[in-house]
Design an enzyme around this catalytic site. Structure first.
Site, PDB file in Angstrom:
ATOM      1  CD  GLU A 121      22.635  15.544   4.438  1.00  0.00           C
ATOM      2  OE1 GLU A 121      22.640  16.155   5.515  1.00  0.00           O
ATOM      3  OE2 GLU A 121      21.926  14.542   4.228  1.00  0.00           O
ATOM      4  CD  GLU A 143      17.363  15.961   4.899  1.00  0.00           C
ATOM      5  OE1 GLU A 143      18.376  15.357   4.512  1.00  0.00           O
ATOM      6  OE2 GLU A 143      17.019  17.072   4.433  1.00  0.00           O
TER       7      GLU A 143
END
Length: 280
Positions: A121, A143
């Site tokens: 990210e 995640e």
């Protein structure tokens, strides 16, 4: 306004240097460059320093670690801190990434190592992403295996670069990819042998240094901010950014150079070493 220049920042988790108006920021938190709130707050300081440091005309964002770019948010923090505290850290991460995207300096991510979760990210927040072609590197957003989402802007940034369904599949399966596979998907812009990635990124940054920085920055803002607007609003935004350039010193230098069949010297004009339109 007294702000510490970029290369004078005293940071625990990052190294900083400046070479020919190119700022080089390296994440340095062994063993895997996982980040916590303290790392994010330091990154915020670095980005804010870049905003105000007129000597910095492009930024390379890499790692001081030979194996990891970043594995993302420190999982130990998920165990040790309250959900409220981790939530604030996640929100801070998103805010820092938006500062990168709204700062009118080009950021080039140099990914040489594993790049997972929040690390990916961070790379997605940059304007360009270069990666080393070492097949041992893992690229992905895992995640889901923690019962979480890609909550450091990943759910919004990744679908802006690759097909929506492919982005969602990455997040739902937690599948990892090699650098070549990730580049084919469009997550990374260019792929190089690991030993060549920094030279390639620096070469591109040096090219940007010679361009009019205000025009470079306005192009970035027109794209990043305009794509979030309805078309008519985005065109108004583009007009305002263009109007700031019309009649400026860099525009005068560019037009004069074109009409006199010479190379423009935008760097000298912006640094005050040359009058716009003046002949050599």
């Amino acid at each position: 306004m007294q702000l510490r220049s970029f290369d004078e920042l005293e940071l625990e988790y990052f190294t900083t240097e400046v070479n020919s108006h190119v700022g080089i920021l390296r994440l340095d938190r062994p063993p895997a460059n996982a980040h916590d709130i303290n790392v994010l707050l330091e990154l915020q300081r670095a980005v804010e320093s870049i905003r105000f440091d007129e000597n910095i005309r492009a930024v390379l964002f890499g790692s001081a670690n030979d194996t990891f770019f970043s594995t993302g948010f420190d999982i130990q923090e998920l165990n040790d801190e309250s959900g409220r505290q981790v939530g604030y850290a996640s929100q801070t991460s998103k805010e820092v990434m938006m500062k990168i995207r709204s700062t009118d300096t080009i950021f080039i991510a140099m990914v040489n190592g594993h790049c997972m979760g929040g690390g990916l990210e961070l790379a997605l927040a940059c304007d360009f992403r270069y990666i080393g072609n070492d097949e041992s590197y893992n690229i992905g957003m895992p995640e889901i295996s923690l019962g979480l989402i890609a909550g450091e802007a990943g759910t919004q940034l990744l679908p802006r670069y690759i097909d929506r369904s492919e982005a969602l599949e990455m997040m739902l399966t937690g599948e990892t990819f090699t650098p070549e596979e990730a580049t084919e998907k469009g997550i990374f812009d260019k792929i190089f042998p690991p030993e060549e990635i920094e030279d390639a990124a620096f070469e591109f940054a040096e090219e940007l240094v010679q361009k009019p920085s205000v025009a470079v920055g306005n192009n970035k803002l027109a794209v990043n901010e305009g794509l979030e607007m309805p078309l008519q609003d985005a065109l108004v935004h583009e007009r305002e950014l263009q109007n700031r350039l019309l009649g400026s010193d860099v525009a005068e230098e560019g037009v004069s150079a074109f009409l006199n069949d010479r190379e423009p010297d935008f760097l000298a004009v912006e640094l005050g070493d040359k009058e716009p339109g003046a002949e050599e």
